[in-house]
Write an enzyme that holds these catalytic residues in place. Structure first.
Site, PDB file in Angstrom:
ATOM      1  N   SER A 134       0.837  -1.046  -0.092  1.00 27.45           N
ATOM      2  CA  SER A 134      -0.139   0.001  -0.128  1.00 27.45           C
ATOM      3  C   SER A 134       0.852   1.282   0.001  1.00 27.45           C
ATOM      4  O   SER A 134       2.134   1.218   0.435  1.00 27.45           O
ATOM      5  CB  SER A 134      -0.593   0.004   1.209  1.00 27.45           C
ATOM      6  OG  SER A 134      -1.543   1.155   1.466  1.00 27.45           O
ATOM      7  N   TYR A 179      -2.359  -0.543  10.115  1.00 28.10           N
ATOM      8  CA  TYR A 179      -2.218  -0.721   8.612  1.00 28.10           C
ATOM      9  C   TYR A 179      -0.867  -0.601   8.124  1.00 28.10           C
ATOM     10  O   TYR A 179      -0.476  -1.542   7.437  1.00 28.10           O
ATOM     11  CB  TYR A 179      -3.103  -0.034   8.217  1.00 28.10           C
ATOM     12  CG  TYR A 179      -3.385  -0.384   6.692  1.00 28.10           C
ATOM     13  CD1 TYR A 179      -4.093  -1.514   6.396  1.00 28.10           C
ATOM     14  CD2 TYR A 179      -3.069   0.778   5.569  1.00 28.10           C
ATOM     15  CE1 TYR A 179      -4.259  -1.872   5.068  1.00 28.10           C
ATOM     16  CE2 TYR A 179      -3.467   0.169   4.477  1.00 28.10           C
ATOM     17  CZ  TYR A 179      -4.047  -0.873   4.094  1.00 28.10           C
ATOM     18  OH  TYR A 179      -4.290  -1.220   2.612  1.00 28.10           O
ATOM     19  N   LYS A 190       1.381  -3.257   5.982  1.00 28.23           N
ATOM     20  CA  LYS A 190       1.842  -3.284   4.651  1.00 28.23           C
ATOM     21  C   LYS A 190       3.182  -3.021   4.385  1.00 28.23           C
ATOM     22  O   LYS A 190       3.748  -3.263   3.168  1.00 28.23           O
ATOM     23  CB  LYS A 190       0.955  -2.052   3.903  1.00 28.23           C
ATOM     24  CG  LYS A 190      -0.444  -2.653   3.733  1.00 28.23           C
ATOM     25  CD  LYS A 190      -0.684  -3.747   3.052  1.00 28.23           C
ATOM     26  CE  LYS A 190      -2.047  -4.064   2.715  1.00 28.23           C
ATOM     27  NZ  LYS A 190      -2.413  -5.113   2.064  1.00 28.23           N
TER      28      LYS A 190
END
Length: 305
Positions: free
Chosen positions: A154, A167, A171
């Site tokens: 990401s 997150y 990632k």
């Protein structure tokens, strides 16, 4: 050049978002598909649409990538029955955001289990098989006979987006793993690619878990609308991914702002910091008065953005 019917691809996260659009794009090119997702209903819809596009569906299985034994069992089954895929697109993932001061450990653990450990499970199951398999005789765009391993990171894997600590940890781990694998697997005829999508208008946008924030709050709704106005469609993101992989790019982005952001971190640090601070202020503004007062319990499973 249209691929031969013997060309195959494995796609996880195929029920919605980028994973679904990748599967349909491959289907339109006549690629035989092995598909998986945790959501069986969405997976069935992708299978039906891929068949309408003329694709052969070699396998479609409801699969939780956090279950290492299930991943290994599935990969063993599909490779034994249909051979090792020419392309692997591991897209399955979730997004959970939140203020690191208040986000509970179970949410940190959940997003890391799905995004990072789920990727580890897929890599562990597939890499020994794709590195041992002989190269295909047929040619595709790119170097002859080399297999493709495409992992989904990401923009949050390297850009300091607000409230993305958990997150980003998941990632960023995928990005670092891919950086190693690109060199480890190259001698075995495998090209590794990592995708860093920016804003993509997937179903995840409308259901994403932002810990402690009321999604119905007008400020949050306004921020979501701004995001969607900037976002590209999943189909466009899938097209950019396929084009980037075909051109041999290691890091594939879905919009120019993400590539520029990565460049600016090193070459324009003062500008990068100014933008990140502004985004952080925007997040705090959007959430002000929009706190639920209690932890959010939902988590969305879809293609990451």
């Amino acid at each position: 050049m249209r691929p031969t019917a013997t060309h195959s691809a494995l796609v996880t996260g195929a029920a919605s978002g980028i994973g679904r659009e990748l599967a349909l794009s491959l289907a339109r090119d006549g690629v035989a598909l092995m598909l998986a997702d945790v959501a069986p209903d969405g997976l069935e819809r992708t299978v039906a649409d891929a068949r309408l596009a003329g694709a052969e569906i070699l396998d479609a299985t409801a699969l939780d990538v956090t279950d290492q034994a299930a991943v290994e069992e599935w990969v063993e089954k599909v490779t034994a029955e249909h051979g090792v895929p020419d392309e692997v697109h591991h897209v399955a993932g979730i997004a959970i955001w939140g203020d690191a001061r208040t986000m509970p450990p179970e949410k940190w653990r959940r997003v890391i289990e799905v995004n990072l450990m789920g990727t580890v499970h897929v890599v562990q199951a597939l890499v020994p098989r794709i590195t041992a398999a002989p190269r295909r005789a047929h040619a595709r765009r790119g170097r002859r006979g080399r297999r493709k391993l495409v992992l989904m990171s990401s923009a949050a894997g390297f850009i300091g987006l607000p409230w993305h600590a958990a997150y980003s940890a998941s990632k960023g781990g995928v990005l670092a793993m891919a950086e190693v694998l690109r060199f480890d697997l190259r001698p075995f005829g495998v090209d590794v690619h990592v995708v860093a999508p920016g804003a993509v208008d997937t179903p995840l946008v409308r259901t994403i878990d932002i810990h402690g924030v009321d999604r119905a709050n007008p400020r949050v709704a306004r921020a979501t609308a701004l995001f969607q106005g900037h976002a590209v469609s999943p189909a466009k993101a899938a097209a950019k991914i396929r084009r980037g992989v075909a051109r041999g790019r290691f890091l594939v982005t879905t919009s120019g702002d993400i590539a520029f952001g990565r460049w600016a971190q090193v070459n324009l640090p003062w500008g990068y910091k100014a933008v990140m601070r502004a985004l952080n202020y925007g997040f705090r503004w959007a959430s002000r008065g929009g706190s639920t007062g209690t932890p959010s319990t939902s988590s969305a499973v879809a293609s990451p953005s």
